[in-house]
Design an enzyme around this catalytic site. Sequence first.
Site, mmCIF file in Angstrom:
data_model
loop_
_atom_site.group_PDB
_atom_site.id
_atom_site.type_symbol
_atom_site.label_atom_id
_atom_site.label_comp_id
_atom_site.label_asym_id
_atom_site.label_seq_id
_atom_site.Cartn_x
_atom_site.Cartn_y
_atom_site.Cartn_z
ATOM 1 C CE LYS A 231 -15.181 -2.838 -11.035
ATOM 2 N NZ LYS A 231 -16.273 -2.741 -12.022
ATOM 3 C CG ASP B 223 -18.681 -5.279 -13.747
ATOM 4 O OD1 ASP B 223 -19.474 -5.227 -12.782
ATOM 5 O OD2 ASP B 223 -17.524 -4.804 -13.703
#
Length: 279
Positions: A69, A106
């Site tokens: 990420k 997210d």
Amino acid sequence: MTDKLQKAAVIGWPISHSLSPTIHTHWMKLFGIDGTYEKVAVGPEAIANLLDQFKTEGYVGFNVTVPHKLDIMQHLDKIAPLARQMGAVNTVKIAPDGTMTGFNTDGIGLVTNLKKTVPGWPKDKPVLILGAGGAARAAALGLLTEEVPLVMITNRTRAKAQAIADEIGRGRMTVVDWDDRADAVAAAGLIVNTTVLGMKGQPALEMDLSKAAPDTVVYDIVYQPLMTPLLKDAEARGLRIVTGLGMLVYQAAAAFKIWFGIDVEYDDALRTELEGQFQ
Ligand code: ATR
């Protein structure tokens, strides 16, 4: 929508347990998109080549999970502001000309799941976030945009919580000592566990909820198991709870919107399909 095969993927290492293909292929079928969504296990050394391949093969985009990420960002052409603030990317869109833009869904996934599950969550009270990893940062950024009065953050390693408060808090975050977390519960309208504690194979989170007000909402982003010891305790005390699977689904929904421009929902068929994978 073109009649071209719409290709997407999730990349990570390991990736075999990812639920993302189930989620995205459910919506592709529902909306008649002729597409594929694969899991690609890839190490850091092979990412550049893989991205070239995605571009050549006309992929619409891909999701990024552990451990890429952060490192993925160096390979992208543009980073959306929220992903930049987050310091991490979980969704990449590939434009027809091959330009790759990184996003992070997210935080929005966490907040959407909260709003859908408990529409009347007490947003006029402070929030208490447990943990200070990437998920805690996403939770804090997501909840700060909801205009909660204060985000309290507590972590075993205090310095990591302090770093998040300093970087993104803009005066609206305070750090609570890990040993004082049970006291902070009294003021919190929402408690969010972002630590790994309570996950299958990990110790339970020790969290004394005895000081919680009756309208407190307890949210665990751990979804394996769906009912963590923390959530069981909260439920037994009559508190409202939010399980973690919905966060995964709604971060995927936001990615789906980025790729296909379609608003999707966590419908009952998807819930049954996902929860079936846990039995
Ligand atoms: P992610 O980026 O997915 O959120 P992470 O960065 O590995 O994951 O963060 C894991 C979180 O769980 C951290 O807040 C970690 O606390 P530390 O920063 O002190 O390591 C927390 N955590 C893990 N094991 C823990 C334990 N035994 N007790 C308390 N907190 C723990």
